[in-house]
Design an enzyme around this catalytic site. Structure first.
Site, PDB file in Angstrom:
ATOM      1  N   PHE A 112       0.750  -1.288   0.125  1.00  0.00           N
ATOM      2  CA  PHE A 112       0.130   0.150   0.077  1.00  0.00           C
ATOM      3  C   PHE A 112       0.893   1.236  -0.044  1.00  0.00           C
ATOM      4  O   PHE A 112       0.253   2.202  -0.260  1.00  0.00           O
ATOM      5  CB  PHE A 112      -0.934   0.013   1.087  1.00  0.00           C
ATOM      6  CG  PHE A 112      -0.220   0.490   2.553  1.00  0.00           C
ATOM      7  CD1 PHE A 112      -0.108   1.816   2.795  1.00  0.00           C
ATOM      8  CD2 PHE A 112       0.343  -0.367   3.342  1.00  0.00           C
ATOM      9  CE1 PHE A 112       0.794   2.217   3.916  1.00  0.00           C
ATOM     10  CE2 PHE A 112       1.106   0.027   4.599  1.00  0.00           C
ATOM     11  CZ  PHE A 112       1.169   1.200   4.742  1.00  0.00           C
ATOM     12  N   GLU A 123      -5.147  -3.654  -2.246  1.00  0.00           N
ATOM     13  CA  GLU A 123      -6.402  -3.649  -1.952  1.00  0.00           C
ATOM     14  C   GLU A 123      -6.799  -2.215  -0.998  1.00  0.00           C
ATOM     15  O   GLU A 123      -7.669  -1.856  -1.244  1.00  0.00           O
ATOM     16  CB  GLU A 123      -7.016  -4.743  -1.397  1.00  0.00           C
ATOM     17  CG  GLU A 123      -6.729  -5.117   0.085  1.00  0.00           C
ATOM     18  CD  GLU A 123      -5.255  -5.843   0.201  1.00  0.00           C
ATOM     19  OE1 GLU A 123      -4.631  -5.795  -0.744  1.00  0.00           O
ATOM     20  OE2 GLU A 123      -5.154  -6.524   1.353  1.00  0.00           O
ATOM     21  N   ARG A 124      -5.726  -1.725  -0.596  1.00  0.00           N
ATOM     22  CA  ARG A 124      -6.052  -0.478   0.133  1.00  0.00           C
ATOM     23  C   ARG A 124      -5.901   0.942  -0.693  1.00  0.00           C
ATOM     24  O   ARG A 124      -6.076   1.819  -0.170  1.00  0.00           O
ATOM     25  CB  ARG A 124      -4.918  -0.685   1.269  1.00  0.00           C
ATOM     26  CG  ARG A 124      -5.489  -1.698   2.472  1.00  0.00           C
ATOM     27  CD  ARG A 124      -4.767  -1.608   3.385  1.00  0.00           C
ATOM     28  NE  ARG A 124      -3.394  -2.386   3.539  1.00  0.00           N
ATOM     29  CZ  ARG A 124      -2.563  -2.429   4.564  1.00  0.00           C
ATOM     30  NH1 ARG A 124      -2.890  -2.052   5.930  1.00  0.00           N
ATOM     31  NH2 ARG A 124      -1.409  -3.219   4.639  1.00  0.00           N
ATOM     32  N   CYS A 163       9.700   2.055   3.107  1.00  0.00           N
ATOM     33  CA  CYS A 163      10.505   0.809   3.772  1.00  0.00           C
ATOM     34  C   CYS A 163      11.660   1.267   3.863  1.00  0.00           C
ATOM     35  O   CYS A 163      12.801   0.529   4.241  1.00  0.00           O
ATOM     36  CB  CYS A 163      10.585  -0.416   2.469  1.00  0.00           C
ATOM     37  SG  CYS A 163      11.003   0.215   1.056  1.00  0.00           S
TER      38      CYS A 163
HETATM   39  P1  NAD Z   1       1.296  -6.684   2.931  1.00  0.00           P
HETATM   40  O1  NAD Z   1       2.215  -7.639   3.105  1.00  0.00           O
HETATM   41  O2  NAD Z   1       0.293  -6.565   3.918  1.00  0.00           O
HETATM   42  O3  NAD Z   1       0.758  -6.586   1.671  1.00  0.00           O
HETATM   43  C1  NAD Z   1       1.385  -6.578   0.358  1.00  0.00           C
HETATM   44  C2  NAD Z   1       0.770  -7.179  -0.602  1.00  0.00           C
HETATM   45  O4  NAD Z   1       0.686  -8.852  -0.133  1.00  0.00           O
HETATM   46  C3  NAD Z   1      -0.827  -6.916  -0.924  1.00  0.00           C
HETATM   47  O5  NAD Z   1      -0.991  -6.767  -2.102  1.00  0.00           O
HETATM   48  C4  NAD Z   1      -1.578  -7.705  -0.098  1.00  0.00           C
HETATM   49  O6  NAD Z   1      -2.891  -7.701  -0.705  1.00  0.00           O
HETATM   50  C5  NAD Z   1      -0.818  -8.996  -0.206  1.00  0.00           C
HETATM   51  N1  NAD Z   1      -0.868  -9.640   1.129  1.00  0.00           N
HETATM   52  C6  NAD Z   1      -1.100  -9.329   2.451  1.00  0.00           C
HETATM   53  N2  NAD Z   1      -1.313 -10.554   3.369  1.00  0.00           N
HETATM   54  C7  NAD Z   1      -1.240 -11.489   2.764  1.00  0.00           C
HETATM   55  C8  NAD Z   1      -1.314 -12.952   2.858  1.00  0.00           C
HETATM   56  N3  NAD Z   1      -1.307 -13.374   4.263  1.00  0.00           N
HETATM   57  N4  NAD Z   1      -1.289 -13.697   1.707  1.00  0.00           N
HETATM   58  C9  NAD Z   1      -1.120 -13.292   0.527  1.00  0.00           C
HETATM   59  N5  NAD Z   1      -0.961 -12.075   0.243  1.00  0.00           N
HETATM   60  C10 NAD Z   1      -0.902 -11.263   1.076  1.00  0.00           C
HETATM   61  O7  NAD Z   1       2.323  -5.130   3.110  1.00  0.00           O
HETATM   62  P2  NAD Z   1       1.926  -3.816   3.316  1.00  0.00           P
HETATM   63  O8  NAD Z   1       1.254  -3.408   4.604  1.00  0.00           O
HETATM   64  O9  NAD Z   1       0.869  -3.421   2.008  1.00  0.00           O
HETATM   65  O10 NAD Z   1       3.139  -2.876   2.847  1.00  0.00           O
HETATM   66  C11 NAD Z   1       3.956  -2.689   3.876  1.00  0.00           C
HETATM   67  C12 NAD Z   1       5.046  -3.431   4.057  1.00  0.00           C
HETATM   68  O11 NAD Z   1       5.934  -3.463   2.773  1.00  0.00           O
HETATM   69  C13 NAD Z   1       6.394  -2.915   5.075  1.00  0.00           C
HETATM   70  O12 NAD Z   1       6.732  -4.110   5.814  1.00  0.00           O
HETATM   71  C14 NAD Z   1       7.450  -2.258   4.164  1.00  0.00           C
HETATM   72  O13 NAD Z   1       8.557  -2.361   4.944  1.00  0.00           O
HETATM   73  C15 NAD Z   1       7.247  -3.320   2.891  1.00  0.00           C
HETATM   74  N6  NAD Z   1       7.683  -2.399   1.974  1.00  0.00           N
HETATM   75  C16 NAD Z   1       8.872  -3.096   1.382  1.00  0.00           C
HETATM   76  C17 NAD Z   1       9.519  -2.417   0.319  1.00  0.00           C
HETATM   77  C18 NAD Z   1      11.066  -2.747  -0.160  1.00  0.00           C
HETATM   78  O14 NAD Z   1      11.367  -2.602  -1.039  1.00  0.00           O
HETATM   79  N7  NAD Z   1      11.915  -3.578   0.847  1.00  0.00           N
HETATM   80  C19 NAD Z   1       8.833  -1.326  -0.530  1.00  0.00           C
HETATM   81  C20 NAD Z   1       7.852  -0.915   0.002  1.00  0.00           C
HETATM   82  C21 NAD Z   1       7.154  -1.614   1.055  1.00  0.00           C
END
Ligand code: NAD
Length: 522
Positions: free
Chosen positions: A171, A198-199, A303
């Site tokens: 998101f 989805e957010r 991140c």
């Molecule tokens: P998230 O893992 O909750 O969601 C990311 C994606 O995964 C979404 O599309 C979501 O629908 C899907 N998802 C979530 N839970 C799932 C599950 N149990 N099974 C399958 N799919 C699932 O992450 P977020 O809250 O959207 O983003 C924040 C996180 O992303 C933080 O931890 C941040 O550090 C990380 N991030 C990392 C980078 C990087 O390059 N290292 C960049 C941006 C964000």
């Protein structure tokens, strides 16, 4: 009801305030270059984080819709692969131009759905746009190799597309992260199925409209929505050859393991705990500003946010100055002029961040600046957390061990540079790190000994531009970071290398006897 494509039909039709009355509309899938209403029975409500007003409903796309998106991408692949690189380059030029033209509109969608300030949302778009701009140089980036390996015999290498690839996005960067994938994947000849967060899928939906206008043929870029169910479909669907994931460790480690077990390429960028080491010889004023900006900007939901500071020696007394700069930051709705940080993504995120601050208090840390319960006058219903600074933190505290992903700066102190390096290296994450010093030799030592993937020297958020790659390390990437986003590794991820060895020898030079041994190439 209005449709997403209708809403997205003119460049001026975008929100500029949180109060602006929006008729909530359902987010649609994007299939074969058309916005298509979903037949979902499950919907995910999306609220403006500054007001908690309903903005849209996001479908949990049905099995038929998910299959149709993959089928569309599969169908488009052979013809897209067969187009010339120069043709795809022309489309990318147009795409870049259109993103620039619709920059404000994309940013406004991000501010409305994700919450970050409009200026910061413009940066979100820019960092994705730069990947698309770099992809335009594909004609010099995709050349293979050729060598005459023996008399009349040569080996050439080619980089070919994989087929249908998928992107699963977080998101926090609704434009940048889809654009980490789409330009590189499509210009190399793949077709893509994207699942935005989805957010906040709005920016991706605008990108779909621009992609169609730029000339991407139907099926080259498809978008489906949903949460874990959509992800499970993507990791199990045999037609999908590669998955690019960015998000949390919980989701990413699961996707990496299950996707890899299914024989797919998976690249996954995960969570972080980025440290800054502050040395007494640094430029004090610049460092204090840099830390306050990088810890609290985007409400800490980057991140690469600088969430942990390690004061070396006497610099621990500078925390009051950082607190003063943090207090001066304008926390407000993202469309407000002069807003410097907006709300966090959801009421649940606010609750989680505030309970993490509470846990620090319980575990014996000191809350120097407390942003819990903060409410900007105009936005009493938003998910706001004010800048928060926690000192006297030790390595075993929850607030140090876990990614907070909010506007919270956690402070530790040590006596020497060596202790700072040991402490940072002992942390399981390894995304970014920064050192603030005026000593070249200190910086050189730090750069050599530190284990994080992206090191800033007097640079608080050292995210590499797309001529390099995003190089996280340790627990911040799945699979040891063997495959990173954009740059040369990004091209390698989305292509299969083929080597062709050929022998063209004149008739009279061909021996009359069959060779049964391995050639020795003399
Ligand atoms: P998230 O893992 O909750 O969601 C990311 C994606 O995964 C979404 O599309 C979501 O629908 C899907 N998802 C979530 N839970 C799932 C599950 N149990 N099974 C399958 N799919 C699932 O992450 P977020 O809250 O959207 O983003 C924040 C996180 O992303 C933080 O931890 C941040 O550090 C990380 N991030 C990392 C980078 C990087 O390059 N290292 C960049 C941006 C964000």
């Amino acid at each position: 009801p209005a449709t997403a494509s209708a809403l997205a039909s003119t460049a001026t039709d975008y929100p500029t305030t949180h109060e602006q009355i929006q008729q909530p509309i359902d987010t649609q899938n994007f299939l074969d270059n058309k916005f298509v209403a979903s037949n979902a029975t499950q919907w995910i409500d999306l609220h403006d984080p500054a007001t908690n007003n309903l903005v849209t409903r996001v479908p949990q796309s049905t099995d038929e819709e998910l299959k149709a998106a993959v089928a569309s991408a599969e169908k488009a692949f052979p013809a897209w692969k067969a187009t010339s690189l120069l043709h795809r380059q022309q489309i990318m030029f147009k795409f870049v131009h259109l993103i620039r033209e619709h920059w404000d509109r994309l940013a406004a969608s991000i501010t409305l759905e994700q919450g970050k300030t409009f200026a910061d949302a413009k940066g979100d778009v820019l960092r994705g746009l730069q990947v698309a701009e770099t992809a335009c140089g594909i004609t010099t980036q995709l050349t293979g190799e050729v060598l005459e390996v023996a008399k009349d015999m040569e080996t050439r290498s080619y980089k070919e597309p994989l087929g249908v690839v998928a992107a699963i996005c977080p998101f926090n960067f609704p434009a940048m992260i889809p654009l980490w994938v789409i330009p590189t994947a499509t210009i190399t000849g793949n077709t893509v199925v994207v699942k935005p967060s989805e957010r906040d899928p709005g920016a991706m939906m605008i990108l779909c409209e621009l992609a169609e206008k730029a000339g991407f043929p139907p099926g080259v870029i498809n978008v489906v929505h949903g949460a874990a169910k959509t992800v499970d479909f993507m990791i199990d669907e045999p037609a999908i050859k590669a998955i690019s994931f960015v998000g949390s460790n919980k989701a990413g480690e699961y996707i990496f393991t299950r996707g890899s077990a299914n024989g797919k390429r998976v690249q996954a960028n995960l969570g972080a705990k980025n440290h800054a080491a502050v040395l007494p010889d640094c430029n004090r004023n610049a460092t204090i500003n840099a830390i306050a900006g990088a810890a609290f900007g985007a409400a800490g939901q980057r991140c690469m946010a600088l969430s942990t500071v390690v004061f070396v020696g006497d610099t621990k007394s500078w925390v009051d100055d950082i607190a003063d700069r943090a207090k001066a930051l304008n926390v407000n709705g993202g469309f407000e002029k002069d807003a410097e940080l907006g709300p966090v993504i959801s009421p649940q995120a606010k609750e989680r961040i505030e309970s993490m601050i509470g846990s620090a208090e319980k575990e014996g840390a000191t809350i120097v600046l407390d942003g819990r319960g903060f409410k900007p006058e105009k936005y009493p219903n938003g998910n706001f957390v004010g800048p928060t600074i926690i000192t006297n933190v030790t390595k075993d505290m929850t607030c140090y061990k876990e990614e907070i992903f909010g506007p919270v700066l956690v402070c530790l102190s040590v006596d020497t540079l060596e202790e700072a390096v040991d402490l940072i290296n002992a942390n399981e994450y390894g995304n970014g790190v920064a050192i603030f010093t005026n000593s070249g030799s200190t910086a050189a030592r730090f750069q050599r000994d530190i284990e994080a993937g992206q090191v800033g020297i007097n640079v608080p958020i050292p995210v590499p531009l797309p001529m390099f790659s995003f190089t996280g390390n340790k627990k911040s990437v799945a699979g040891g970071g063997a495959s990173t986003f954009y740059g040369k590794p990004g091209l390698a991820f989305f292509t299969q290398t083929k080597t062709v060895t050929s022998l063209w020898r004149s008739e009279d030079a061909i021996a009359t006897k069959a060779e049964s041994v391995m050639p020795t190439m003399r």
